[in-house]
Every structure is written in C-alpha cells, then in structure tokens.
Enzyme design. Structure first.
Site, mmCIF file in Angstrom:
data_model
loop_
_atom_site.group_PDB
_atom_site.id
_atom_site.type_symbol
_atom_site.label_atom_id
_atom_site.label_comp_id
_atom_site.label_asym_id
_atom_site.label_seq_id
_atom_site.Cartn_x
_atom_site.Cartn_y
_atom_site.Cartn_z
ATOM 1 N N ARG A 125 -6.294 11.215 -6.146
ATOM 2 C CA ARG A 125 -7.554 10.505 -6.008
ATOM 3 C C ARG A 125 -8.728 11.476 -6.118
ATOM 4 N NH1 ARG A 125 -10.418 6.999 -1.325
ATOM 5 N NH2 ARG A 125 -11.001 9.096 -0.748
ATOM 6 N N ARG B 73 0.825 -1.225 0.000
ATOM 7 C CA ARG B 73 0.000 0.000 0.000
ATOM 8 C C ARG B 73 0.854 1.268 0.000
ATOM 9 N NH1 ARG B 73 -5.524 -0.952 1.793
ATOM 10 N NH2 ARG B 73 -6.044 -2.754 0.540
ATOM 11 N N TYR C 291 -14.674 -12.198 -0.471
ATOM 12 C CA TYR C 291 -15.391 -10.946 -0.771
ATOM 13 C C TYR C 291 -16.568 -11.199 -1.710
ATOM 14 C CZ TYR C 291 -11.588 -8.421 1.470
ATOM 15 O OH TYR C 291 -10.691 -7.952 2.394
ATOM 16 N N ASP D 267 -6.601 -3.029 -7.603
ATOM 17 C CA ASP D 267 -7.148 -3.670 -6.411
ATOM 18 C C ASP D 267 -7.477 -5.123 -6.727
ATOM 19 O OD1 ASP D 267 -8.147 -2.748 -3.557
ATOM 20 O OD2 ASP D 267 -9.526 -4.279 -4.286
ATOM 21 N N ARG E 56 -3.398 6.516 1.070
ATOM 22 C CA ARG E 56 -3.950 7.738 1.669
ATOM 23 C C ARG E 56 -3.040 8.432 2.656
ATOM 24 N NH1 ARG E 56 -9.282 4.637 3.150
ATOM 25 N NH2 ARG E 56 -7.642 3.064 3.116
HETATM 26 O O1 CP3 Z 1 -0.047 -2.158 -2.396
HETATM 27 C C1 CP3 Z 1 -0.321 -1.239 -3.192
HETATM 28 O O2 CP3 Z 1 -0.020 -0.048 -2.973
HETATM 29 C C2 CP3 Z 1 -0.931 -1.569 -4.534
HETATM 30 C C3 CP3 Z 1 -2.322 -1.375 -4.665
HETATM 31 C C4 CP3 Z 1 -3.240 -2.235 -3.842
HETATM 32 C C5 CP3 Z 1 -4.467 -1.764 -3.307
HETATM 33 N N1 CP3 Z 1 -5.123 -2.815 -2.765
HETATM 34 C C6 CP3 Z 1 -4.927 -0.375 -3.367
HETATM 35 C C7 CP3 Z 1 -6.006 0.065 -2.458
HETATM 36 C C8 CP3 Z 1 -3.161 -3.594 -3.534
HETATM 37 C C9 CP3 Z 1 -2.044 -4.580 -3.798
HETATM 38 C C10 CP3 Z 1 -4.376 -3.947 -2.870
HETATM 39 C C11 CP3 Z 1 -4.678 -5.303 -2.442
HETATM 40 C C12 CP3 Z 1 -5.913 -5.562 -1.694
HETATM 41 N N2 CP3 Z 1 -7.123 -4.954 -1.835
HETATM 42 C C13 CP3 Z 1 -6.033 -6.580 -0.731
HETATM 43 C C14 CP3 Z 1 -4.936 -7.559 -0.361
HETATM 44 C C15 CP3 Z 1 -3.918 -6.956 0.527
HETATM 45 C C16 CP3 Z 1 -4.389 -6.623 1.914
HETATM 46 O O3 CP3 Z 1 -4.376 -5.427 2.239
HETATM 47 O O4 CP3 Z 1 -4.746 -7.547 2.669
HETATM 48 C C17 CP3 Z 1 -7.340 -6.551 -0.250
HETATM 49 C C18 CP3 Z 1 -7.930 -7.442 0.808
HETATM 50 C C19 CP3 Z 1 -8.034 -5.527 -0.962
HETATM 51 C C20 CP3 Z 1 -9.468 -5.154 -0.849
HETATM 52 C C21 CP3 Z 1 -9.632 -3.766 -0.394
HETATM 53 N N3 CP3 Z 1 -9.306 -2.660 -1.141
HETATM 54 C C22 CP3 Z 1 -10.129 -3.335 0.852
HETATM 55 C C23 CP3 Z 1 -10.580 -4.247 1.975
HETATM 56 C C24 CP3 Z 1 -10.114 -1.942 0.826
HETATM 57 C C25 CP3 Z 1 -10.655 -1.020 1.879
HETATM 58 C C26 CP3 Z 1 -9.723 -0.877 3.023
HETATM 59 C C27 CP3 Z 1 -8.948 0.397 2.893
HETATM 60 O O5 CP3 Z 1 -7.741 0.381 3.129
HETATM 61 O O6 CP3 Z 1 -9.594 1.418 2.588
HETATM 62 C C28 CP3 Z 1 -9.554 -1.534 -0.414
HETATM 63 C C29 CP3 Z 1 -9.317 -0.163 -0.870
HETATM 64 C C30 CP3 Z 1 -7.949 0.170 -1.361
HETATM 65 N N4 CP3 Z 1 -7.171 -0.607 -2.157
HETATM 66 C C31 CP3 Z 1 -7.269 1.386 -1.124
HETATM 67 C C32 CP3 Z 1 -6.057 1.334 -1.811
HETATM 68 C C33 CP3 Z 1 -5.010 2.393 -1.909
HETATM 69 C C34 CP3 Z 1 -7.812 2.554 -0.345
HETATM 70 C C35 CP3 Z 1 -8.794 3.231 -1.257
HETATM 71 C C36 CP3 Z 1 -8.898 4.697 -1.075
HETATM 72 O O7 CP3 Z 1 -8.079 5.451 -1.633
HETATM 73 O O8 CP3 Z 1 -9.840 5.102 -0.387
#
Ligand code: CP3
Length: 346
Positions: free
Chosen positions: A38, A25, A152, A75, A29
């Site tokens: 964003r 990540r 999911y 994602d 944010r």
């Molecule tokens: O790692 C990185 O920077 C690359 C991009 C990436 C994102 N999600 C961007 C993201 C990667 C590799 C993921 C993987 C992901 N997404 C996983 C597996 C890794 C982990 O964290 O366990 C999972 C379970 C998801 C599903 C997901 N996406 C959830 C549960 C959420 C909400 C939680 C949160 O942090 O807000 C997301 C949103 C998400 N994916 C964000 C980002 C940068 C935040 C979105 C935003 O900008 O509001």
C-alpha cells in the site's frame, strides 16, 4: 468433470470433512506485506486501481496462509465513484463521498453504461488473478448491496445508524428508490464484467442490512439482492452467489430461498447453533467467528473456532469470520485458527 475446488463444492451443497476457509478483509492492514504494498501504491484508492499491485495484495494472504479462496482486492465504494460521486479516504477515519440528498444530486449521476471507464482496472485485476492463483483457490468477486452502497452515497461517509439514508427514504422516497435502482443496475453490470474476467463466485455485501426493519428489509435488502442474483444467474448459468445481509437477525431465515443465493454469510451477532438450525437447513452458510479473536487469540480463539466448526459440521459450510479482520489483529492468531480447523491442533 467433477468439481475439485472446495469452496465450489461447499457452495453446491456438499458437506466436507474440513470446511474450506477464507476471511473477510484477508488482504489488509494486519499484514506487514499489505502495508508495504500500500505504501508503494501511495494510498488505498491508488492501490485499488493498480491491477498489478491489487493482484499482489490479493495473493499475499493466499501465499501466507493457503486460504481456499481469494477475494478480489477492491472496495464497494468504487461503484459510486464510477457513477460520478467524488470519493476519497481520510486516514484513520474512513471513506468520504459527495452526498446525494435530492433529485438534482441524483440527476448528476452518470448512466450505468459509463461505469466501465472507471472500473476497467478492476476487471484487469480479476484477469491477472484468474491466471496467477493456485489451481485449488477459488476467486471471489464482489460488490456492495444497493442499500449499503446508498447509505454511503447519501451520507457521504459511514454512519452508525444510517440516519441520513433512512431520512431520505422516509422524506423523498422517489429519489431514494431511483438511487437504489441505479445502484442495482450498475451492480449487475459491474459484477457481470467481473465474472467475464474470471471471478468464479460473487459475494454481495449488505453490511447495513440490519438497520432495515420489517417491510423495508424486504423492499430494500431482499428485493434488490433477488434482482441482482436473478440477472447474474440468467447471464452466467451456474454462477454461485453468496449474500451477506449483515445483522439481519431473524431475517436470515429463508433469505437464501427468497433471493436465490447459494450461500448466506452469517455475522457473529447470532450463535452458530442458531444459524445451523435456522439458516443452514436451506443450504450452505458462511461464517461466523467473531473477528475479535484474531486480536485476542489464546484458548478462547481455539475454543470458539471449534464451536463454529462443530455447529456447522452436518451441513455445507465455508468457514469465515462474522465480519472483516481488523488492523490490530495478530497474523499468528490467523494461523492458529487455520491450524485448529484443518488439523484440530491447538
Ligand atoms: O475482503 C477483502 O479483503 C476484499 C477487499 C475489500 C475491501 N473492502 C478492502 C478495504 C472488501 C470486500 C471491502 C468491502 C467493503 N468496503 C465494505 C463491506 C464489508 C464490510 O466491511 O462491512 C464496506 C462497508 C466498505 C467501505 C469501506 N472501505 C470502509 C468503511 C473503509 C474504512 C474502514 C477501514 O477498515 O479502514 C474501507 C477501506 C478499506 N477497504 C480497507 C480495505 C483493505 C482499508 C484501507 C486501508 O488500507 O487503509
């Protein structure tokens, strides 16, 4: 030609004086520049499907910190969407999807050969990145592992204990297994296209692997990973692959050998000394600083960063957090972590 990129060298088993670094990540944010881009995109999904802006946020942490790897900004839930699930994000809460709870729900999914219609912009992002990244930076593509993606798709949201997915597995195994197969096949095609577009390493995120116990772990975490890895390596010989069966505990032992992964990413629920003794003996490991230190900083951050580096120093190691950096992290703490690793500074 000798391999120059540090991440690729570590993935081949080389022990480097200073471990290469990136962060799960890392585009997110906690960075003001991410929040600005964003806002420009409108919302998270629009950002994922906008190749120029997705490439821009992928590059932001590389410019700011000089990480050794960039991970494609996307994602794991885009694949379900490409397979026909409805997907949206509720601000402050997380993802929501239409649910699959029976045969009819499964039958409504699209065939795998149709996923690219939705996912083409992602391959375009990979293409832009492979042209624009500094030559020393490795580009990582990724997907969710079938079990995690299925949790999911079944529940329609993130769940604490993955209860709905376990219930479907126990009550309607044919539909559960058909869903896992569909995701597995879609994941192979999705990742293969990322590699064709320029991804140099693939990471498979099984964030909820830890809730699979005993035989279930082998059947639904290990076997799908093995199948994806075997197929990707058959299509793309030499492709390095990182597997992340998060919170697998003792099941981390032997996971790389059993699946064919080149590297296992370790979460922070196990100690680095344990992981060095039991997992790194088989090859490269990635991890595993507690992401909370990016929030709390201070002497603890420096001490724990040094502890991770020291524990893994005798084998191939890619420094990372044990899970994603959180939105409340302080960007200065990330710099402090990097300085501690690269210069031994505090
Ligand atoms: O790692 C990185 O920077 C690359 C991009 C990436 C994102 N999600 C961007 C993201 C990667 C590799 C993921 C993987 C992901 N997404 C996983 C597996 C890794 C982990 O964290 O366990 C999972 C379970 C998801 C599903 C997901 N996406 C959830 C549960 C959420 C909400 C939680 C949160 O942090 O807000 C997301 C949103 C998400 N994916 C964000 C980002 C940068 C935040 C979105 C935003 O900008 O509001």
């Amino acid at each position: 030609m000798p391999e120059q990129k540090t991440i690729l060298r570590a993935l081949k088993g080389e022990v480097l004086d200073t471990p290469p670094i990136w962060m799960m990540r890392q585009a997110g944010r906690y960075l003001p520049e991410y929040r600005a881009t964003r806002a420009e995109a409108g919302d998270f999904l629009s950002l994922c499907y906008n190749p120029e802006l997705a490439a821009e946020v992928t590059l932001q942490p590389i410019r700011r910190y000089g990480f050794d790897a960039a991970i494609l900004f996307a994602d794991i839930l885009l694949l379900p969407q490409a397979l026909g699930a409805d997907l949206w994000f509720v601000t402050g809460e997380g993802p929501r999807l239409s649910t699959i709870t029976d045969q009819a729900g499964f039958d409504a999914l699209k065939p795998v050969d149709e996923i690219h219609e939705t996912l083409n912009p992602i391959y375009e992002t990979v293409g832009i990145l492979s042209r624009e990244l500094p030559k020393e930076t490795t580009l990582i593509g990724f997907a969710g592992a079938p079990w995690t993606v299925a949790t999911y798709m079944i529940a329609g949201r993130g769940t604490k204990d993955q209860g709905p997915a376990h219930a479907l597995k126990d009550e309607n195994r044919p539909v559960f297994e058909a869903l896992l197969d569909r995701i597995t096949e879609g994941t192979i095609e999705y990742l293969s296209k990322q590699v064709e577009a320029g991804a140099e390493v693939i990471k498979i995120f099984d964030s909820w692997a830890g809730s699979l116990k005993g035989d279930d772990f082998d059947r639904y975490a290990l076997d799908p990973a093995k199948r994806i890895i075997a197929e990707l390596k058959a299509r793309h010989p030499g492709l390095p692959i990182i597997a992340f069966p998060r919170e697998a505990g003792d099941k981390y032992i032997g996971f790389a050998k059993a699946t064919g992964a080149d590297c296992v990413a370790i979460d922070n629920s196990v100690s680095p000394d344990w992981a060095a003794a039991h997992v790194q003996v088989d090859g490269c490991v990635q991890g595993n600083l507690d992401p909370r230190h990016m929030v709390t900083g201070g002497d603890d951050l420096v001490r724990e960063t040094r502890r991770v580096v020291a524990a893994f120093k005798n084998g191939p190691h890619i420094f990372n957090l044990g899970h994603g950096i959180t939105p409340d992290a302080d960007p200065d703490n990330v710099q402090r972590m990097i300085d501690t690793i690269r210069d031994g500074q505090s």
